[in-house]
Design a protein around this motif. Structure first.
Motif, PDB file in Angstrom:
ATOM      1  N   ALA A 199      -7.363  27.956 -15.202  1.00  0.00           N
ATOM      2  CA  ALA A 199      -8.503  28.319 -15.988  1.00  0.00           C
ATOM      3  C   ALA A 199      -9.533  26.800 -16.281  1.00  0.00           C
ATOM      4  CB  ALA A 199      -8.336  28.658 -18.157  1.00  0.00           C
ATOM      5  N   GLY A 200      -9.077  26.321 -16.675  1.00  0.00           N
ATOM      6  CA  GLY A 200      -9.817  24.831 -16.008  1.00  0.00           C
ATOM      7  C   GLY A 200     -10.738  24.318 -15.462  1.00  0.00           C
ATOM      8  N   LEU A 201     -10.372  24.792 -13.999  1.00  0.00           N
ATOM      9  CA  LEU A 201     -10.479  24.517 -12.443  1.00  0.00           C
ATOM     10  C   LEU A 201     -11.976  25.649 -12.709  1.00  0.00           C
ATOM     11  CD1 LEU A 201      -7.361  23.803  -9.811  1.00  0.00           C
ATOM     12  CD2 LEU A 201      -9.885  22.425 -10.683  1.00  0.00           C
ATOM     13  N   LEU A 202     -11.486  26.978 -12.935  1.00  0.00           N
ATOM     14  CA  LEU A 202     -12.708  28.135 -13.335  1.00  0.00           C
ATOM     15  C   LEU A 202     -13.756  27.912 -14.221  1.00  0.00           C
ATOM     16  CD1 LEU A 202     -10.239  31.657 -12.992  1.00  0.00           C
ATOM     17  CD2 LEU A 202     -11.873  30.539 -11.277  1.00  0.00           C
ATOM     18  N   LEU A 203     -13.445  26.888 -15.548  1.00  0.00           N
ATOM     19  CA  LEU A 203     -14.495  26.905 -16.242  1.00  0.00           C
ATOM     20  C   LEU A 203     -15.571  25.609 -15.321  1.00  0.00           C
ATOM     21  CD1 LEU A 203     -15.134  26.829 -18.716  1.00  0.00           C
ATOM     22  CD2 LEU A 203     -13.810  25.317 -19.462  1.00  0.00           C
ATOM     23  N   LEU A 204     -14.657  24.810 -14.524  1.00  0.00           N
ATOM     24  CA  LEU A 204     -15.916  23.542 -14.123  1.00  0.00           C
ATOM     25  C   LEU A 204     -16.910  24.349 -13.464  1.00  0.00           C
ATOM     26  CD1 LEU A 204     -13.279  21.128 -13.691  1.00  0.00           C
ATOM     27  CD2 LEU A 204     -14.830  20.587 -15.067  1.00  0.00           C
ATOM     28  N   GLY A 205     -16.261  25.718 -12.734  1.00  0.00           N
ATOM     29  CA  GLY A 205     -16.899  25.932 -11.918  1.00  0.00           C
ATOM     30  C   GLY A 205     -18.781  27.257 -11.761  1.00  0.00           C
ATOM     31  N   LEU A 206     -18.021  27.071 -13.270  1.00  0.00           N
ATOM     32  CA  LEU A 206     -19.013  28.582 -13.903  1.00  0.00           C
ATOM     33  C   LEU A 206     -20.635  27.510 -13.655  1.00  0.00           C
ATOM     34  CD1 LEU A 206     -17.878  29.326 -17.459  1.00  0.00           C
ATOM     35  CD2 LEU A 206     -17.443  30.156 -15.464  1.00  0.00           C
ATOM     36  N   PRO A 207     -20.821  27.178 -13.505  1.00  0.00           N
ATOM     37  CA  PRO A 207     -22.150  26.629 -13.584  1.00  0.00           C
ATOM     38  C   PRO A 207     -22.663  26.926 -11.604  1.00  0.00           C
ATOM     39  CG  PRO A 207     -21.475  23.839 -14.267  1.00  0.00           C
ATOM     40  CD  PRO A 207     -19.811  25.752 -14.037  1.00  0.00           C
ATOM     41  N   ASN A 255      -6.084  26.980  -2.336  1.00  0.00           N
ATOM     42  CA  ASN A 255      -7.150  25.865  -1.708  1.00  0.00           C
ATOM     43  C   ASN A 255      -8.313  26.040  -1.965  1.00  0.00           C
ATOM     44  OD1 ASN A 255      -5.440  24.227  -0.095  1.00  0.00           O
ATOM     45  ND2 ASN A 255      -5.336  24.646   2.143  1.00  0.00           N
ATOM     46  N   ALA A 256      -8.969  27.464  -1.731  1.00  0.00           N
ATOM     47  CA  ALA A 256     -10.520  27.774  -1.958  1.00  0.00           C
ATOM     48  C   ALA A 256     -10.708  27.816  -4.140  1.00  0.00           C
ATOM     49  CB  ALA A 256     -10.457  29.444  -2.232  1.00  0.00           C
ATOM     50  N   LEU A 257      -8.912  27.854  -5.014  1.00  0.00           N
ATOM     51  CA  LEU A 257      -9.682  27.643  -5.965  1.00  0.00           C
ATOM     52  C   LEU A 257     -10.185  25.257  -6.892  1.00  0.00           C
ATOM     53  CD1 LEU A 257      -9.055  28.660  -8.960  1.00  0.00           C
ATOM     54  CD2 LEU A 257      -7.122  28.289  -9.573  1.00  0.00           C
ATOM     55  N   SER A 258      -9.344  24.866  -5.825  1.00  0.00           N
ATOM     56  CA  SER A 258      -9.153  23.772  -5.969  1.00  0.00           C
ATOM     57  C   SER A 258     -11.190  23.470  -5.581  1.00  0.00           C
ATOM     58  CB  SER A 258      -8.240  22.602  -4.589  1.00  0.00           C
ATOM     59  OG  SER A 258      -8.921  22.935  -3.657  1.00  0.00           O
ATOM     60  N   LEU A 259     -11.759  24.116  -4.966  1.00  0.00           N
ATOM     61  CA  LEU A 259     -13.618  23.231  -4.631  1.00  0.00           C
ATOM     62  C   LEU A 259     -14.197  24.190  -6.164  1.00  0.00           C
ATOM     63  CD1 LEU A 259     -13.212  25.428  -0.449  1.00  0.00           C
ATOM     64  CD2 LEU A 259     -12.715  22.752  -1.911  1.00  0.00           C
ATOM     65  N   THR A 260     -13.731  24.384  -7.037  1.00  0.00           N
ATOM     66  CA  THR A 260     -14.628  25.340  -7.916  1.00  0.00           C
ATOM     67  C   THR A 260     -15.009  23.691  -9.018  1.00  0.00           C
ATOM     68  OG1 THR A 260     -12.154  25.824  -9.426  1.00  0.00           O
ATOM     69  CG2 THR A 260     -13.000  26.926  -8.328  1.00  0.00           C
ATOM     70  N   ALA A 261     -14.688  23.072  -8.914  1.00  0.00           N
ATOM     71  CA  ALA A 261     -15.472  22.047 -10.213  1.00  0.00           C
ATOM     72  C   ALA A 261     -16.269  21.513  -9.013  1.00  0.00           C
ATOM     73  CB  ALA A 261     -14.361  20.559  -9.988  1.00  0.00           C
ATOM     74  N   MET A 262     -15.919  21.369  -7.185  1.00  0.00           N
ATOM     75  CA  MET A 262     -17.391  20.727  -6.635  1.00  0.00           C
ATOM     76  C   MET A 262     -18.662  21.791  -6.616  1.00  0.00           C
ATOM     77  SD  MET A 262     -16.506  20.280  -2.452  1.00  0.00           S
ATOM     78  CE  MET A 262     -16.886  22.336  -1.948  1.00  0.00           C
ATOM     79  N   PHE A 263     -18.028  22.804  -6.607  1.00  0.00           N
ATOM     80  CA  PHE A 263     -19.529  23.567  -7.035  1.00  0.00           C
ATOM     81  C   PHE A 263     -20.576  24.003  -8.065  1.00  0.00           C
ATOM     82  CE2 PHE A 263     -17.279  25.979  -2.701  1.00  0.00           C
ATOM     83  CZ  PHE A 263     -18.454  25.768  -1.762  1.00  0.00           C
ATOM     84  N   GLY A 264     -19.325  23.427  -8.861  1.00  0.00           N
ATOM     85  CA  GLY A 264     -19.718  23.811 -10.579  1.00  0.00           C
ATOM     86  C   GLY A 264     -20.966  22.203 -10.977  1.00  0.00           C
ATOM     87  N   ALA A 265     -19.950  21.361 -10.212  1.00  0.00           N
ATOM     88  CA  ALA A 265     -20.135  19.939 -10.187  1.00  0.00           C
ATOM     89  C   ALA A 265     -21.740  19.474  -9.485  1.00  0.00           C
ATOM     90  CB  ALA A 265     -19.925  18.339 -10.302  1.00  0.00           C
ATOM     91  N   VAL A 266     -21.799  20.674  -8.091  1.00  0.00           N
ATOM     92  CA  VAL A 266     -23.449  20.402  -7.575  1.00  0.00           C
ATOM     93  C   VAL A 266     -24.195  21.070  -7.991  1.00  0.00           C
ATOM     94  CG1 VAL A 266     -24.516  21.930  -5.477  1.00  0.00           C
ATOM     95  CG2 VAL A 266     -22.618  20.292  -5.227  1.00  0.00           C
ATOM     96  N   LEU A 324     -20.927  12.820  -2.216  1.00  0.00           N
ATOM     97  CA  LEU A 324     -20.004  12.359  -3.581  1.00  0.00           C
ATOM     98  C   LEU A 324     -19.477  14.127  -3.767  1.00  0.00           C
ATOM     99  CD1 LEU A 324     -22.845  10.986  -5.892  1.00  0.00           C
ATOM    100  CD2 LEU A 324     -20.857  10.150  -4.644  1.00  0.00           C
ATOM    101  N   GLY A 325     -19.795  15.037  -3.468  1.00  0.00           N
ATOM    102  CA  GLY A 325     -19.627  16.761  -3.814  1.00  0.00           C
ATOM    103  C   GLY A 325     -18.226  16.077  -2.562  1.00  0.00           C
ATOM    104  N   ILE A 326     -17.835  16.769  -1.612  1.00  0.00           N
ATOM    105  CA  ILE A 326     -16.464  16.383  -1.333  1.00  0.00           C
ATOM    106  C   ILE A 326     -15.646  15.336  -1.725  1.00  0.00           C
ATOM    107  CG2 ILE A 326     -15.688  15.936   1.230  1.00  0.00           C
ATOM    108  CD1 ILE A 326     -17.596  18.723   0.984  1.00  0.00           C
ATOM    109  N   ALA A 327     -16.185  14.336  -1.901  1.00  0.00           N
ATOM    110  CA  ALA A 327     -14.829  13.084  -2.954  1.00  0.00           C
ATOM    111  C   ALA A 327     -14.550  13.772  -4.131  1.00  0.00           C
ATOM    112  CB  ALA A 327     -16.110  12.428  -3.270  1.00  0.00           C
ATOM    113  N   LEU A 328     -15.512  14.486  -5.183  1.00  0.00           N
ATOM    114  CA  LEU A 328     -14.683  15.350  -6.042  1.00  0.00           C
ATOM    115  C   LEU A 328     -13.656  16.144  -5.696  1.00  0.00           C
ATOM    116  CD1 LEU A 328     -14.978  15.663  -9.544  1.00  0.00           C
ATOM    117  CD2 LEU A 328     -17.218  17.427  -8.770  1.00  0.00           C
ATOM    118  N   ALA A 329     -14.420  16.818  -4.569  1.00  0.00           N
ATOM    119  CA  ALA A 329     -12.818  17.931  -4.154  1.00  0.00           C
ATOM    120  C   ALA A 329     -11.969  17.469  -3.747  1.00  0.00           C
ATOM    121  CB  ALA A 329     -13.943  18.865  -2.824  1.00  0.00           C
TER     122      ALA A 329
END
Length: 754
Positions: free
Chosen positions: A399-407, A571-582, A682-687
């Motif tokens: 849930a936390g990872l999906l929330l970070l990816g919402l943007p 693995n796909a779930l681990s990328l949600t924070a990166m895409f949301g932050a971008v 910065l995006g890859i570092a976060l991911a």
């Protein structure tokens, strides 16, 4: 007493293993000779790289751009001279006779420059779009034909003589050609700075992780060899195809990052085998059969993810596939060649110059465990906690990872322009003046090319239909070609920004207008629409190849049906924070002041694809290292939960250390003054950090606890297939009693200890 295994015979483990271990000096010599040749072959690669590559070469907009450049050089100006009346000039501004005379002299001089075509100016044409609304600035426009390298060479020659004060006027240079030139030079300068930052910081971190200064130098050697070799590959490719200058950033980042990953796991396994009582040659052979196989699998998974970018037609994306696949395979080759040969020669000396000796001695004198061993037990305690509360950790983390990816749901796609550069960059300043002070766009937001029109009446009727479209401010033209070649073009001025949503919608409307002749539409909005459509068309195939190849490779590693599916989904779930932050940072502009960039309100179309391929590949890199060790322990003991605990205990600290070091390298890349490079780094570092510290540490053990022994299930035919062709890090299902008596059963050997 358990029976101690006999050390492998010299030929055991394959011909390559035998060659490296019996002829280590020759192996090193051959590798160094190849590296020296690569230094020579890769010389001058930076000067041959381009700064474009975002357009689809088969698109209608690309065809129209090339035809316009050929038939109407002045229709697509890519070099702009911003002429500003000096303070001494009166209220007439650019219409002052002295200003006009100097501007005419500059226009004639520019038209006489070899390689410059289609020169025009406000003073020659009187077009209001070439004069600022306050009357203090006006433009000279020209076309520099050819590719980015040709344009950069020409601008390097002429810019110094045009920029600056010229009598009553001040001249600045802008336009797409000037922007590309400044982007290229800025990236090259920033890459050097990033390397100067990343190398010493990486060395310090490696010393902290390995303890031994000797061991810490080994990954840097592997990384440097991979980077040098990749530069030679890119230099060779420039003879046949275009390669983007941005690819050098990926070469540096992955070259250092993957070298650290592979060296950490190989040296760690080598030290374990030394601690188990093996001599250096035997220890290297076992290391290559175990950790070496995992490194090979890891390299293949990363290479597969990066190779997906070859499916896209833009050379910007394809360049990252060239560089990425090359540097991954070269890093693996160096890790499996240079590193084992060096370890054979070093033997126990790999632990020399242990800079943590005093600290460990003081810890022992205090009656405490040294930090590395305690760190292993810390991972065991964390894994036990996660597995005891597996449903809670699985749901909360997901849930936390999906929330970070919402943007990312609000992402808007755009194209590259001058705002990639710092606000103080010369070409950015010029383009900002044009955006804020000039009516419309000097070259027209859209350009419509017509072919084989039957007469002026048809062209006039077509023009009126375009003028009636919503969002059109006006249509200039038609301008017909000389010599009766049958070409003509219109310049369509649009409301709003050139690549805004309105301009993108207008591209489709203009293309849908009926005409009794052939038409093609170009301009920044048209190029963006075509690039977006090309990505949408190829994306399903690229994703399918990545997913299917990943499923196959992980199955060959584990023999399980469920683990490959888990690996892809997690693995796909681990990328949600990166895409949301971008989106939150770079599109919406949060932290733009802190990170020193100009937000354009959108994300360049190709960047999400690029970041997905890189981050997914790196996530698989860490996933393979963890899964392979868990599989080895499960094959050895048959205890599912114990295998998960042992796998994380033995690799959790290493994966985290590798992720931190790679993140440092990516942050150094992300310190670039070019926004796309900053976003990428910065995006890859976060991911990478989210994958190592959240997904591998919390989500993987929670999910594997919930799936239980079913994690390892496969139908009988697939089990037999895996027995024939599958590989894993461990020995094939040995009994616990077969383990060397001196090898520790449960306590991990820290990477920094002997």
């Amino acid at each position: 007493m358990s029976e101690v295994k006999k050390p492998p015979s010299p030929g055991e483990g394959g011909r390559w293993t035998g060659f490296v271990t019996t002829r280590p000096r020759l192996s090193l010599l051959l590798a160094l000779v190849v590296t020296a040749l690569a230094v020579f072959a890769g010389g001058g690669v930076a000067d041959r790289l381009g700064s474009g590559g975002w357009e689809d070469p088969a698109a209608g907009s690309t065809y129209a751009t090339k035809a316009l450049e050929r038939e109407f050089p002045g229709s697509q100006p890519n070099l702009l001279l911003l002429v500003e009346a000096g303070a001494a000039v009166g209220p007439s501004g650019v219409d002052d006779p002295a200003v006009a005379a100097e501007a005419e002299r500059l226009t004639a001089r520019l038209a006489a420059e070899p390689g410059v075509t289609g020169v025009g100016s406000y003073w020659r044409t009187g077009l209001p779009t070439l004069r600022s609304e306050d009357g203090r600035q006006a433009l000279i426009a020209a076309r520099v034909p050819g590719d980015e390298k040709t344009a950069n060479a020409l601008l390097d020659r002429i810019v110094p003589s045009y920029r600056g004060e010229h009598g009553p006027v001040k001249v600045s240079l802008g336009g797409p050609a000037a922007v590309q030139r400044e982007v290229t030079s800025t990236i090259q300068e920033d890459l050097l700075t990033a390397e100067l930052i990343a190398l010493p910081v990486t060395l310090v971190l490696l010393v902290l992780v390995f303890g031994s200064a000797v061991a810490a130098l080994l990954p840097l050697g592997v990384g440097i060899v991979a980077i040098i070799g990749t530069n030679a590959v890119l230099r060779g490719l420039t003879e046949f195809t275009d390669v983007s200058v941005f690819a050098q950033n990926l070469t540096t980042a992955l070259g250092l990052g993957l070298a650290v990953d592979y060296a950490l796991f190989i040296v760690r396994r080598f030290r374990e085998e030394l601690a188990a009582g093996r001599d250096p040659v035997a220890a290297v052979r076992v290391t290559l059969r175990t950790a070496g196989r995992t490194v090979l699998f890891s390299a293949l998974t990363v290479a597969v993810a990066l190779s997906a970018m070859l499916f896209f037609p833009m050379y910007f994306l394809r360049s990252f596939a060239y560089a990425g696949v090359a540097v991954v395979l070269l890093a693996a080759a160096a890790a499996l060649t240079l590193l084992p040969a060096a370890l054979v020669l070093l033997g126990e000396r790999v632990n020399s110059f242990d800079l943590r000796r005093l600290w460990r001695r003081s810890a022992r004198q205090a009656g405490k465990e040294a930090a590395p061993a305690g760190g292993g037990r810390g991972w065991a305690r964390l894994t036990d906690l996660v597995m005891r509360r597996a449903p809670v950790f699985a749901v909360a983390t997901t849930a936390g990872l999906l929330l970070l990816g919402l943007p990312f749901l609000g992402v808007k796609f755009g194209t590259v322009d001058d705002r990639q550069l710092p606000a103080t960059a010369a070409s950015h300043v010029v383009q900002q003046h044009i955006r804020e002070g000039f009516p419309g766009s000097p070259g027209g937001a859209l350009t419509v090319l017509t072919e084989r029109a039957s007469g002026a009446a048809d062209l006039d009727a077509y023009k009126r239909r375009i003028e009636a479209l919503p969002g059109v401010l006006g249509v200039e033209g038609p301008v017909s070609s000389a010599g009766g070649t049958g070409y003509a073009y219109f310049s369509v001025l649009t409301e709003g920004e050139e690549v805004g949503e309105g301009a993108q919608e207008l591209v489709g409307l203009v293309r849908a207008v009926d005409a009794p002749f052939d038409t093609a539409v170009t301009g920044q909005a048209a190029v963006l629409v075509d690039a977006r459509d090309a990505i949408a068309e190829k994306l399903p195939l690229a994703l399918a190849v990545v997913v299917l190849a990943t499923l196959l490779l992980v199955f060959l590693l584990t023999g399980s049906l469920l683990i490959p599916v888990q690996a892809v989904l997690l693995n796909a779930l681990s990328l949600t924070a990166m895409f949301g932050a971008v989106v939150w940072v770079f599109q919406e502009g949060h932290l733009s002041g802190l990170l020193s960039f100009t937000s354009t309100g959108d994300i360049e179309t190709t960047l999400p694809v690029l970041m997905f391929c890189i981050a997914f590949g790196l996530s698989m890199d860490y996933g393979v290292f963890l899964i392979s060790r868990i599989k080895e322990e499960y094959d050895r003991t048959g205890d599912h939960e114990g295998a998960v605990r042992a796998g994380l205990t033995r690799t959790g600290g290493l994966i985290t250390a590798a992720a931190v070091i790679l993140a440092v390298v990516m942050v150094a890349i992300g310190s670039s003054r070019v926004t796309n490079t900053k976003m990428l780094g910065l995006g890859i570092a976060l991911a990478v950090l989210m994958d190592a510290m959240v997904v591998r540490s919390l989500l993987v053990p929670a999910v594997m606890k919930l799936t239980g022994k079913a994690t390892w299930w496969a139908p009988a035919p697939l089990r037999r297939l895996h027995e024939r062709i599958g590989l894993s890090e461990g020995e094939p299902a040995p009994q616990a009693a077969e383990r060397p008596e001196s090898e520790p059963e449960s306590e991990p050997v820290p990477v920094g200890s002997r």
